[in-house]
Structure formats: structure tokens, C-alpha cells
Design an enzyme around this catalytic site. Structure first.
Site, short mmCIF file in Angstrom:
data_model
loop_
_atom_site.label_atom_id
_atom_site.label_comp_id
_atom_site.label_asym_id
_atom_site.label_seq_id
_atom_site.Cartn_x
_atom_site.Cartn_y
_atom_site.Cartn_z
N GLY A 82 49.35 58.13 22.10
CA GLY A 82 48.28 58.94 21.60
C GLY A 82 48.40 59.83 20.39
O GLY A 82 47.40 60.34 19.93
N GLU A 127 54.34 56.27 25.07
CA GLU A 127 53.92 54.92 24.67
C GLU A 127 53.14 54.94 23.37
O GLU A 127 51.95 54.63 23.35
CB GLU A 127 53.03 54.32 25.77
CG GLU A 127 53.70 54.20 27.11
CD GLU A 127 52.69 53.87 28.22
OE1 GLU A 127 51.50 54.20 28.09
OE2 GLU A 127 53.12 53.27 29.21
N PRO A 128 53.77 55.33 22.26
CA PRO A 128 53.02 55.36 21.00
C PRO A 128 52.74 53.96 20.47
O PRO A 128 53.59 53.07 20.53
CB PRO A 128 53.97 56.11 20.06
CG PRO A 128 55.34 55.84 20.61
CD PRO A 128 55.18 55.73 22.10
N GLY A 129 51.54 53.77 20.00
CA GLY A 129 51.17 52.51 19.34
C GLY A 129 50.75 52.81 17.92
O GLY A 129 51.46 52.55 16.94
N ARG A 130 49.58 53.44 17.83
CA ARG A 130 49.00 53.76 16.51
C ARG A 130 49.98 54.50 15.61
O ARG A 130 50.12 54.18 14.43
CB ARG A 130 47.76 54.62 16.73
CG ARG A 130 46.91 54.84 15.50
CD ARG A 130 45.85 55.93 15.76
NE ARG A 130 45.13 55.71 16.99
CZ ARG A 130 43.99 55.03 17.08
NH1 ARG A 130 43.45 54.50 16.00
NH2 ARG A 130 43.40 54.88 18.26
N ARG A 142 37.06 48.02 13.26
CA ARG A 142 37.00 49.42 13.71
C ARG A 142 35.80 50.19 13.16
O ARG A 142 35.30 51.09 13.81
CB ARG A 142 38.32 50.16 13.42
CG ARG A 142 39.46 49.61 14.29
CD ARG A 142 40.75 50.43 14.21
NE ARG A 142 40.62 51.73 14.81
CZ ARG A 142 40.48 52.87 14.16
NH1 ARG A 142 40.45 52.88 12.83
NH2 ARG A 142 40.36 54.00 14.80
N TYR A 164 33.53 51.75 15.91
CA TYR A 164 33.58 53.21 16.08
C TYR A 164 33.17 53.99 14.83
O TYR A 164 33.33 55.21 14.80
CB TYR A 164 35.03 53.67 16.41
CG TYR A 164 35.86 52.80 17.28
CD1 TYR A 164 35.57 52.65 18.64
CD2 TYR A 164 37.00 52.14 16.78
CE1 TYR A 164 36.38 51.88 19.46
CE2 TYR A 164 37.81 51.37 17.59
CZ TYR A 164 37.49 51.24 18.94
OH TYR A 164 38.29 50.48 19.74
N CYS A 190 27.83 37.44 8.39
CA CYS A 190 26.38 37.53 8.51
C CYS A 190 26.07 38.52 9.60
O CYS A 190 25.71 38.16 10.72
CB CYS A 190 25.80 36.18 8.86
SG CYS A 190 26.21 34.95 7.65
N TYR A 244 45.53 48.34 15.50
CA TYR A 244 44.19 47.94 15.97
C TYR A 244 43.37 47.24 14.89
O TYR A 244 42.15 47.37 14.84
CB TYR A 244 43.43 49.16 16.53
CG TYR A 244 44.20 49.85 17.64
CD1 TYR A 244 44.35 49.23 18.87
CD2 TYR A 244 44.83 51.07 17.44
CE1 TYR A 244 45.08 49.84 19.89
CE2 TYR A 244 45.56 51.68 18.45
CZ TYR A 244 45.69 51.06 19.67
OH TYR A 244 46.41 51.65 20.66
C1 LIG Z 1 46.16 52.67 24.11
C2 LIG Z 1 47.29 53.07 24.97
C3 LIG Z 1 48.49 53.46 24.39
C4 LIG Z 1 48.70 53.56 22.89
O1 LIG Z 1 47.87 54.52 22.34
P1 LIG Z 1 48.01 54.93 20.79
O2 LIG Z 1 46.88 55.85 20.55
O3 LIG Z 1 47.92 53.67 20.00
O4 LIG Z 1 49.34 55.59 20.64
C5 LIG Z 1 49.55 53.77 25.23
N1 LIG Z 1 49.42 53.70 26.57
C6 LIG Z 1 48.27 53.33 27.16
C7 LIG Z 1 48.20 53.27 28.64
C8 LIG Z 1 47.17 53.01 26.40
O5 LIG Z 1 46.02 52.66 26.98
#
Ligand SMILES: *Cc1c(COP(=O)(O)O)cnc(C)c1O
Length: 431
Positions: free
Chosen positions: A248, A290-293, A330, A334, A361, A390
């Protein structure tokens, strides 16, 4: 410029990670996803080092594959010491095929099918993150049949909205993910997990949201998780040894977004955790995040070739590009803000107000509205920043548009990591 790895060269072109975008467009075509490997590695290190330093040796980050999943990302994050958060058998398969160790995977998902559960167990997944009692039963039974003992975390819902900091609003307890603490269901979930013959309960998971720029929501989350863990110790004699705080932290899409000091935030969260644990005389749990973004977001730049300007007199100027919602949905989903540059004319004043539209289109196919860039001509390269997360993972073939290639750049070098889809790819499964 939004990020330090972006520079302007003598031809007035945008460079990413020391590589000219015009050179990349020529070599690989457009649209093209560019990922700066150094930026990804740096983010991984910031998380891994800070988590070890403040949360202790057995704490580490898990890369959330849903933000960007393809084979080439896994060796990069693994070599930096990260585990992986996987949400589907497809993500597991991708990571395994890239040599990522199954024991460092954490298997999420609200609707794991019997097949998914079996596949996860067969693969030797380190932890299942069990979403609900139903899954728990099937997992326990299947593990028993297969003669496997499986480590699990339970996903619980803390009832927080990270952006308003409103705690325990019914609306936030009402979620399709996990089991709520507030209603008492999470306690029964723990009882059930402790009674499961083939499962070892390691601790609790919760995820509060995305694009969070400060430590406060995580501290509030810890308050609720810790109180719950203390209750489980006192009432059930179970002491959780790990908390997974989910993902997050935010990234900067536009200049007005704040910059997150990840290390400072992790330090604040750890101080809060240690203080809470001391108050309750509770052993400090190991932490996963759990960082993704925030691992891949700002490493990404998408480049397009513009078809030129279309003026709707009295209304606005459209700049159309050879991609759009198929490679970056995106804005359509959003209305997300992005920073857009004319990568071919970086030294010209950015004084042309326009809307960037894609090629589909679909009137919602836009990348940005009413932004300022240097006035383009047909053939100019348009760069959209912060597209590492994303974008590719949410891309589609709408209008039968092949997905772009992904190229890594790294200190002046470039390396293709995902080939551009071809028309043959589009029909390859059609009989
Ligand atoms: C989406 C999600 C993440 C990653 O969130 P980011 O905002 O990309 O860091 C981690 N854990 C869970 C359970 C998620 O749903």
C-alpha cells in the site's frame, strides 16, 4: 522532472535510466513499456533493509505480483531478498517458471478453487493466506489427503479506511476479503484453524488499501491486529508470531503527489508496534509487508507514437497515440492522474493544453485530460510516467490490439524481457 532516473539528452530527447527513448522506440517499436531495473532494485533494497533493521531479521517484504507479473521480474526481486505475494495459480506458475522458490510464496485469493488449493499444495507454497473458513476446511482436508503440513496465515479485516482514518465503520467491515474482527467471526476462524489437523497457524494478515502516503493507517491497523492477537492469546492460548500488514505505500504520479520516505515510515510503524507489544507484554511478531505499486510503479515509463493533433474547434485539442486503455486502463477505470511528456521535444516549453486519447473505439479511452505538453507533431514520442504498476498486469486485447513489449533499461543498457504480441498470438488459441 518527477524522478531522478529521467534525463534530457543533447538531442532534447527523454532518457530513462540513461537510454534514449527515441532509440528504444526505433529498436522495439511503440507502444513500449520501459522499466528501469535500477529503480526496482533500489526500492526492493529500501524495503528489505528497513524491515530487517526495524522489524528484525525474520521480517521481509513480499512483492505483490498483481502489480506487475511476468517472468523477468521474479529474478530481480528474488535477488534482492524479497518473497512473493501470489493471487492465482497463473501467478504461481509464472513465478515458478522463472525459478522463484515456492517456499517464499504467499498464496492469496478470495475464491481458491479445489484445483487451486491442490496446485498450491503440490507446488510447495510456503504460506497459504486463508481468506475464509470454507477455504480453511478444504485446505486442511486436501493437505491431509496429500500428507502435507501447510503453514498458513489467516486474513482478517480490521475495518479501517486508510484515507479517512475512520475506524470500524460498518461499510469497511463489509468486505469480500478476509474475515472481520469486529463481528467476532475472526475469533471463530482462529479456533477453527487451531483445530485443523494439517495446518500450522503462523499469524494474521490484513490489507488496508493502496496509495497510502503515511504511517498512521498502518499504526491504526497494528493497534487493531495487536488487540486481536492479545485476545487470542488470552482466550485461546494462541500467540501469533507474525503479522502481514499487506501492501500500500503510494507513488508519485504527478508533481503534487507527496514523496514517501519508506524507511522513515517503517521506523515509525516499528516504534508503534514495539510500544504496543510492551504495553500488552506480547512478544514482538515478525512483520511481512506486500508492496506492489511502490516497488515497480515509478520504474515504469510508457512511450507512444502520436498520430498528431485533432482540434475540436471551440472545445479542445486531442493528441492521439498508438496505445491507450488497452495498455493502461487506469484512467478509464479510476480517472487516475498521470504525468505526460513530449519525449521528442523535452527542451520546448510545455505550453500546449491537450487531452491524450488512445486508439480504441471507446470514448473513455484516454490517458490524461487537459494537461500541458510541448506541442507535438505526428511521429513525436509521448511518454507517460509512473506506469510500472497496474498497467501491463491490467492490459487487454480490446479492439484486438496486441499488448506492447517490455524492455528493461539498466545504467545505459537495454534488454528485451517481454516480446510484443503479434497478430498470430491473438488468434493462437482460436480453433
Ligand atoms: C493490492 C494488494 C497489495 C499490493 O498493493 P500496492 O498498493 O500495489 O502496494 C498487497 N496485498 C494485498 C492483499 C493486495 O490486495
Amino acid at each position: 522532472m518527477l524522478y531522478e532516473n529521467l534525463t534530457i539528452n543533447q538531442s532534447g530527447h527523454l532518457e530513462v535510466g540513461g537510454v534514449d527513448t527515441a532509440y528504444l522506440a526505433e529498436k522495439y517499436g511503440t507502444p513500449l513499456y520501459i522499466l528501469d531495473e535500477q529503480v526496482i532494485r533500489e526500492k526492493c533494497r529500501i524495503y528489505a533493509d528497513a524491515m530487517k533493521k526495524y522489524f528484525g531479521e525474520s521480517s521481509y517484504p513480499l512483492f505483490a505480483g498483481k502489480a506487475l507479473c511476468f517472468r523477468g521480474i521474479y529474478p530481480v526481486v528474488e535477488s534482492e531478498g524479497l518473497g512473493a505475494d501470489v493471487v492465482s495459480p497463473g501467478e504461481i506458475y509464472t513465478a515458478l517458471s522463472a525459478g522463484f522458490p515456492a517456499e517464499k510464496m504467499f498464496f492469496h485469493g478470495t475464491n481458491k478453487t479445489d484445483e487451486d488449493i491442490r496446485y498450491g499444495l503440490e507446488s510447495g507454497i510456503g504460506h497459504f493466506i486463508v481468506d475464509n473458513p470454507n477455504e480453511l476446511e478444504v485446505l486442511d482436508r486436501t493437505a491431509g489427503e496429500m500428507g502435507i503440513r501447510q503453514n498458513i496465515l489467516l486474513r482478517v479485516t480490521v475495518g479501517l479506511d486508510p484515507h479517512t482514518l475512520e475506524a470500524i465503520k460498518t461499510g469497511k467491515v463489509d468486505s469480500q476479503f478476509g474475515v472481520p474482527i469486529e463481528t467476532g467471526q475472526a475469533k471463530r476462524f482462529v479456533e477453527k484453524a487451531l483445530a485443523a489437523e494439517n495446518l500450522d497457524l503462523d499469524g494474521f494478515h490484513s490489507h488496508i488499501g493502496s496509495q497510502i502516503f503515511e504511517s498512521d493507517p498502518f499504526c491504526d491497523q497494528i493497534d487493531i491486529l495487536l488487540k486481536f492477537a492479545v485476545q487470542m492469546r488470552d482466550e485461546l492460548g494462541y500467540t501469533a508470531s507474525r503479522f502481514n500488514l499487506g501492501g500500500g505505500f503510494g507513488v508519485r504520479y504527478v508533481e503534487s503527489d507527496p514523496t514517501v520516505d519508506i524507511e522513515a515510515n517503517i521506523e515509525e510503524i516499528s516504534e508503534h508496534l514495539n510500544k504496543g507489544c510492551a504495553e500488552y507484554d506480547f512478544p514482538v511478531p515478525a512483520i511481512y509487508m506486500e508492496p506492489g505499486r511502490s516497488i515497480v510503479g515509478d520504474a515504469g515509463v510508457t512511450i507512444y507514437t502520436t498520430g498528431g493533433i485533432k482540434t475540436v474547434e471551440g472545445y479542445r485539442e486531442y493528441v492521439t497515440v498508438d496505445g491507450g486503455m488497452t495498455d493502461n486502463p487506469r484512467y478509464a477505470l479510476y480517472e487516475s492522474a498521470y504525468t505526460v511528456l513530449n519525449a521528442s521535444r523535452m527542451n520546448d516549453p510545455a505550453d500546449f493544453t491537450c487531452t491524450i486519447a488512445g486508439r480504441c473505439c471507446e470514448s473513455g479511452d484516454r490517458i490524461a485530460e487537459e494537461i500541458n505538453i510541448a506541442k507535438p507533431e505526428r511521429g513525436d514520442l509521448i511518454a507517460v510516467l509512473t506506469t510500472g504498476a497496474y498497467n501491463y498486469s491490467m492490459a487487454s486485447n480490446y479492439n484486438r490490439i496486441p499488448r506492447p513489449a517490455i524492455v528493461f533499461v539498466n545504467n545505459g543498457e537495454d534488454r528485451l524481457t517481454v516480446k510484443r504480441e503479434t497478430f498470430e498470438d491473438l488468434i493462437s488459441r482460436e480453433l
